[in-house]
Motif scaffolding. Structure first.
Motif, PDB file in Angstrom:
ATOM      1  N   PRO A 236     -64.732   6.438  63.103  1.00  0.00           N
ATOM      2  CA  PRO A 236     -63.493   5.756  62.330  1.00  0.00           C
ATOM      3  C   PRO A 236     -63.856   4.592  61.615  1.00  0.00           C
ATOM      4  O   PRO A 236     -63.012   4.133  60.748  1.00  0.00           O
ATOM      5  CB  PRO A 236     -62.706   5.278  63.669  1.00  0.00           C
ATOM      6  N   ASP A 237     -65.185   4.037  61.611  1.00  0.00           N
ATOM      7  CA  ASP A 237     -65.243   2.931  60.932  1.00  0.00           C
ATOM      8  C   ASP A 237     -66.157   3.172  59.661  1.00  0.00           C
ATOM      9  O   ASP A 237     -66.462   2.529  58.591  1.00  0.00           O
ATOM     10  CB  ASP A 237     -66.471   1.988  61.580  1.00  0.00           C
ATOM     11  N   ASN A 238     -66.266   4.495  59.399  1.00  0.00           N
ATOM     12  CA  ASN A 238     -67.087   4.929  58.182  1.00  0.00           C
ATOM     13  C   ASN A 238     -66.748   6.451  57.850  1.00  0.00           C
ATOM     14  O   ASN A 238     -67.783   7.315  57.989  1.00  0.00           O
ATOM     15  CB  ASN A 238     -68.603   4.689  58.370  1.00  0.00           C
ATOM     16  N   GLU A 239     -65.615   6.480  57.338  1.00  0.00           N
ATOM     17  CA  GLU A 239     -65.232   8.046  56.986  1.00  0.00           C
ATOM     18  C   GLU A 239     -65.438   8.448  55.707  1.00  0.00           C
ATOM     19  O   GLU A 239     -64.974   9.624  55.257  1.00  0.00           O
ATOM     20  CB  GLU A 239     -63.926   8.344  57.511  1.00  0.00           C
ATOM     21  N   GLU A 240     -65.861   7.408  54.509  1.00  0.00           N
ATOM     22  CA  GLU A 240     -66.004   8.056  53.408  1.00  0.00           C
ATOM     23  C   GLU A 240     -67.224   8.977  53.169  1.00  0.00           C
ATOM     24  O   GLU A 240     -68.392   8.827  53.599  1.00  0.00           O
ATOM     25  CB  GLU A 240     -66.059   6.672  52.425  1.00  0.00           C
ATOM     26  N   THR A 241     -67.159   9.832  52.360  1.00  0.00           N
ATOM     27  CA  THR A 241     -68.212  10.967  51.910  1.00  0.00           C
ATOM     28  C   THR A 241     -68.171  11.134  50.217  1.00  0.00           C
ATOM     29  O   THR A 241     -67.092  10.785  49.821  1.00  0.00           O
ATOM     30  CB  THR A 241     -68.109  12.244  52.693  1.00  0.00           C
ATOM     31  N   PRO A 242     -69.232  11.464  49.868  1.00  0.00           N
ATOM     32  CA  PRO A 242     -69.483  11.762  48.476  1.00  0.00           C
ATOM     33  C   PRO A 242     -68.315  12.638  47.782  1.00  0.00           C
ATOM     34  O   PRO A 242     -67.701  12.817  46.626  1.00  0.00           O
ATOM     35  CB  PRO A 242     -70.806  11.983  48.086  1.00  0.00           C
ATOM     36  N   ASP A 243     -67.824  13.758  48.827  1.00  0.00           N
ATOM     37  CA  ASP A 243     -67.116  14.772  48.298  1.00  0.00           C
ATOM     38  C   ASP A 243     -65.524  14.403  48.610  1.00  0.00           C
ATOM     39  O   ASP A 243     -65.066  14.970  49.724  1.00  0.00           O
ATOM     40  CB  ASP A 243     -67.221  15.985  49.041  1.00  0.00           C
ATOM     41  N   SER A 244     -64.886  13.368  47.801  1.00  0.00           N
ATOM     42  CA  SER A 244     -63.423  12.953  47.998  1.00  0.00           C
ATOM     43  C   SER A 244     -62.814  13.358  46.707  1.00  0.00           C
ATOM     44  O   SER A 244     -63.169  13.161  45.603  1.00  0.00           O
ATOM     45  CB  SER A 244     -63.482  11.548  48.425  1.00  0.00           C
ATOM     46  N   GLU A 245     -61.531  13.738  46.884  1.00  0.00           N
ATOM     47  CA  GLU A 245     -60.660  13.922  46.002  1.00  0.00           C
ATOM     48  C   GLU A 245     -58.991  13.705  46.702  1.00  0.00           C
ATOM     49  O   GLU A 245     -58.767  14.095  47.773  1.00  0.00           O
ATOM     50  CB  GLU A 245     -60.835  15.342  45.368  1.00  0.00           C
ATOM     51  N   PRO A 246     -58.415  13.188  45.447  1.00  0.00           N
ATOM     52  CA  PRO A 246     -56.791  12.987  45.920  1.00  0.00           C
ATOM     53  C   PRO A 246     -56.357  14.478  46.230  1.00  0.00           C
ATOM     54  O   PRO A 246     -56.567  15.318  45.588  1.00  0.00           O
ATOM     55  CB  PRO A 246     -56.453  12.458  44.652  1.00  0.00           C
TER      56      PRO A 246
ATOM     57  N   ALA B 152     -54.161   5.735  63.575  1.00  0.00           N
ATOM     58  CA  ALA B 152     -54.153   4.504  62.512  1.00  0.00           C
ATOM     59  C   ALA B 152     -55.626   4.212  62.495  1.00  0.00           C
ATOM     60  O   ALA B 152     -56.572   4.279  63.130  1.00  0.00           O
ATOM     61  CB  ALA B 152     -53.690   3.200  63.579  1.00  0.00           C
ATOM     62  N   HIS B 153     -56.039   3.813  61.196  1.00  0.00           N
ATOM     63  CA  HIS B 153     -57.173   3.615  60.666  1.00  0.00           C
ATOM     64  C   HIS B 153     -57.787   2.295  61.626  1.00  0.00           C
ATOM     65  O   HIS B 153     -57.156   1.426  61.856  1.00  0.00           O
ATOM     66  CB  HIS B 153     -57.418   3.309  59.021  1.00  0.00           C
ATOM     67  N   LEU B 154     -59.168   2.469  61.826  1.00  0.00           N
ATOM     68  CA  LEU B 154     -59.737   1.335  62.618  1.00  0.00           C
ATOM     69  C   LEU B 154     -59.453  -0.204  61.990  1.00  0.00           C
ATOM     70  O   LEU B 154     -59.225  -1.223  62.826  1.00  0.00           O
ATOM     71  CB  LEU B 154     -61.278   1.555  62.736  1.00  0.00           C
ATOM     72  N   GLY B 155     -59.288  -0.329  60.875  1.00  0.00           N
ATOM     73  CA  GLY B 155     -59.379  -1.637  60.180  1.00  0.00           C
ATOM     74  C   GLY B 155     -57.985  -2.220  60.291  1.00  0.00           C
ATOM     75  O   GLY B 155     -57.910  -3.302  59.978  1.00  0.00           O
ATOM     76  N   VAL B 156     -56.795  -1.357  60.620  1.00  0.00           N
ATOM     77  CA  VAL B 156     -55.566  -1.983  60.703  1.00  0.00           C
ATOM     78  C   VAL B 156     -55.062  -1.822  62.158  1.00  0.00           C
ATOM     79  O   VAL B 156     -53.962  -2.355  62.329  1.00  0.00           O
ATOM     80  CB  VAL B 156     -54.878  -1.341  59.775  1.00  0.00           C
ATOM     81  N   ARG B 157     -55.726  -1.411  63.035  1.00  0.00           N
ATOM     82  CA  ARG B 157     -55.213  -1.104  64.553  1.00  0.00           C
ATOM     83  C   ARG B 157     -54.776  -2.524  65.099  1.00  0.00           C
ATOM     84  O   ARG B 157     -53.623  -2.433  65.957  1.00  0.00           O
ATOM     85  CB  ARG B 157     -56.309  -0.704  65.470  1.00  0.00           C
ATOM     86  N   THR B 158     -55.412  -3.532  64.768  1.00  0.00           N
ATOM     87  CA  THR B 158     -54.986  -4.858  65.480  1.00  0.00           C
ATOM     88  C   THR B 158     -53.506  -5.390  64.894  1.00  0.00           C
ATOM     89  O   THR B 158     -53.037  -6.183  65.536  1.00  0.00           O
ATOM     90  CB  THR B 158     -55.894  -6.114  65.213  1.00  0.00           C
ATOM     91  N   ASN B 159     -53.110  -4.579  63.939  1.00  0.00           N
ATOM     92  CA  ASN B 159     -51.978  -4.832  63.207  1.00  0.00           C
ATOM     93  C   ASN B 159     -50.668  -3.867  63.465  1.00  0.00           C
ATOM     94  O   ASN B 159     -49.863  -3.704  62.759  1.00  0.00           O
ATOM     95  CB  ASN B 159     -51.995  -4.912  61.738  1.00  0.00           C
ATOM     96  N   THR B 160     -50.894  -3.122  64.637  1.00  0.00           N
ATOM     97  CA  THR B 160     -49.973  -2.017  64.881  1.00  0.00           C
ATOM     98  C   THR B 160     -49.009  -2.523  66.009  1.00  0.00           C
ATOM     99  O   THR B 160     -49.427  -3.310  66.849  1.00  0.00           O
ATOM    100  CB  THR B 160     -50.855  -0.638  65.254  1.00  0.00           C
ATOM    101  N   SER B 161     -47.930  -1.951  65.941  1.00  0.00           N
ATOM    102  CA  SER B 161     -46.799  -1.937  67.053  1.00  0.00           C
ATOM    103  C   SER B 161     -46.652  -0.525  67.523  1.00  0.00           C
ATOM    104  O   SER B 161     -46.269   0.343  66.644  1.00  0.00           O
ATOM    105  CB  SER B 161     -45.752  -2.628  66.912  1.00  0.00           C
ATOM    106  N   ILE B 162     -46.486  -0.107  68.756  1.00  0.00           N
ATOM    107  CA  ILE B 162     -46.560   1.125  69.046  1.00  0.00           C
ATOM    108  C   ILE B 162     -45.181   1.411  69.928  1.00  0.00           C
ATOM    109  O   ILE B 162     -45.310   0.812  70.937  1.00  0.00           O
ATOM    110  CB  ILE B 162     -47.497   1.735  69.704  1.00  0.00           C
TER     111      ILE B 162
END
Length: 432
Positions: free
Chosen positions: A149-159, A288-298
């Protein structure tokens, strides 16, 4: 001052013996992204009663776990209700296509509806308004990489939509390792592409907000080899390949199934593949992405104050003294994955091992079958509530033995049936 950047709801809808999940995500200014997981039921009326729970409009991505009727036969009713832009399903490789065909064999041959689909799957989806079909390759048991969850970017990305959107609007990007551009094709009606087994979809505005991680578990190699030897000269020996099968293979398969004696022989060989409900099935993690989990309400259906005072009729196993965990706003659907077989369970657990402990919801595979899940999976699932998608009155779904196992472990089990009050919702709000 905090600003709301995403409202996400995930709902397992009451369609009886089948599966139909819809998630709606809304960002600033009304920008939205919607996905669904499966769309079928053994009872058409049960499926159609689930449709009003959806907001009319469109589904950006429909994930199909596999092509059994109770997971896909509602697509025409769904298409009449809303547009489906993209479909992601297990890759229709030679093995998968053969299994689909063999399951459709009747007294007089393969059903014409299945034959029409197999002859040209892209066109089958195109006439239903789908613009893009993405085939996700099944996993390889010796190459599985855990989702990080902390590193999901890869070179093969497209919208996903192949166009840019303003930073504040939410959009979806696909990251796929080992995607096969050579298998891509396009017509005026539809685009068809192959995705590698390690694929992630990221929902973002100016930063990542949400992750979708589909995975098709491997198929046991020894079973494939036994089947290959059994079919002999009837079919080309290409079952280990994980790319989309050729049209020449499909043509040969249909020819084999048109001959009564060869059809019987292939059906006997198929028993090697189909034992223990073992077939390629797509699972989907959403959270939720790891970088925003502390800002979530569930908010979850089973943690509402009314339920705590009055036990719901849909709670099949009471969790005893355990308290609901503070999760990560995450959900894992499993289709009909065989999580009892070690050949499929081990790589499946490896792919999802970094997210299992924080799950809010885990959908039990194969409608709560006792032969589809292992104690190892249950041990890794933490305090997640377990959902069973099954019609009321089924003798083995959920299986009494499985419910006894879960009661001993103090696992909470909720059944989503045809009862409209059994719908299960996970609501997640992200503020930054």
């Amino acid at each position: 001052m905090k600003t709301r950047v995403l409202d996400a709801s995930i709902r397992q809808l009451p369609v009886g013996q089948g599966g139909f999940l819809v998630s709606e995500m809304t960002g600033p200014g009304g920008s939205s992204f919607t996905y669904a997981f499966d769309c079928g039921s053994l009872n058409r009326e049960h499926f159609e009663q689930g449709l009003p729970f959806c907001s009319p409009g469109k589904i950006d991505v429909l994930f199909i776990s596999h092509l059994d009727a109770d997971h896909i036969n509602g697509i025409d009713a769904l298409m009449a209700y809303m547009q489906i832009d993209t479909v992601i399903l297990p890759c229709l490789d030679a093995l998968h296509v053969t299994m689909i065909a063999c399951e459709a064999i009747g007294p007089s041959g393969i059903r014409m509806s299945v034959q029409t689909f197999l002859a040209d799957p892209a066109q089958w989806f195109a006439v239903r308004g789908v613009k893009r079909v993405l085939h996700l390759q099944r996993g390889s048991s010796d190459e599985t990489l855990p989702f990080n969850p902390d590193n999901e970017e890869t070179p093969d990305s497209e919208p996903l939509g192949r166009h840019e959107k303003p930073d504040q609007a939410i959009h979806c990007t696909i990251h796929s390792m080992g995607s096969s551009i050579a298998d891509s094709e396009a017509t005026e009606d539809i685009v068809v592409e192959t995705l590698g087994e390690h694929t992630v979809l990221t929902i973002s505005n100016y930063k990542p907000l949400w992750s979708l991680v589909p995975y098709v578990h491997p198929f046991p190699e020894d079973v494939i080899e036994s089947f290959r030897q059994a079919v002999g000269k009837m079919l080309p020996q290409v079952f280990t390949k994980r790319s989309i099968c050729s049209k020449s293979f499909t043509k040969r398969l249909i020819e084999v199934l048109a001959d009564k004696e060869q059809r019987k022989a292939l059906k006997r060989c198929y028993a090697i593949l189909s034992s223990d409900n073992n077939k390629p099935s797509l699972s989907l993690y959403s959270g939720a992405h790891l970088g925003v989990r502390t800002n979530t309400s569930i908010d979850r259906t089973d943690t509402q104050s009314v339920w705590r005072r009055n036990r719901s009729a849909h709670m099949r196993v009471w969790p005893g003294t355990r308290h609901p965990q503070e999760g990560a706003g995450s959900w894992l659907s499993t289709g009909d994955a065989n999580l009892q077989s070690p050949e499929t369970r081990k790589p499946w657990l490896e792919r999802y091992r970094n997210v299992m402990r924080d799950l809010d919801v885990l959908v039990l595979p194969h409608h709560g079958s006792n032969r589809s899940i292992d104690a190892e999976v249950l041990a890794h699932s933490g305090d997640a509530i377990l959902l069973v998608c099954a019609a009321n009155g089924r003798a083995k779904h959920p299986h009494p033995s499985l419910l006894s196992r879960l009661r001993i472990r103090e696992k909470a089990v909720w059944q989503v049936s045809e009862d409209t009050e059994s719908v299960y919702t996970l609501q997640v709000c992200i503020d930054l």
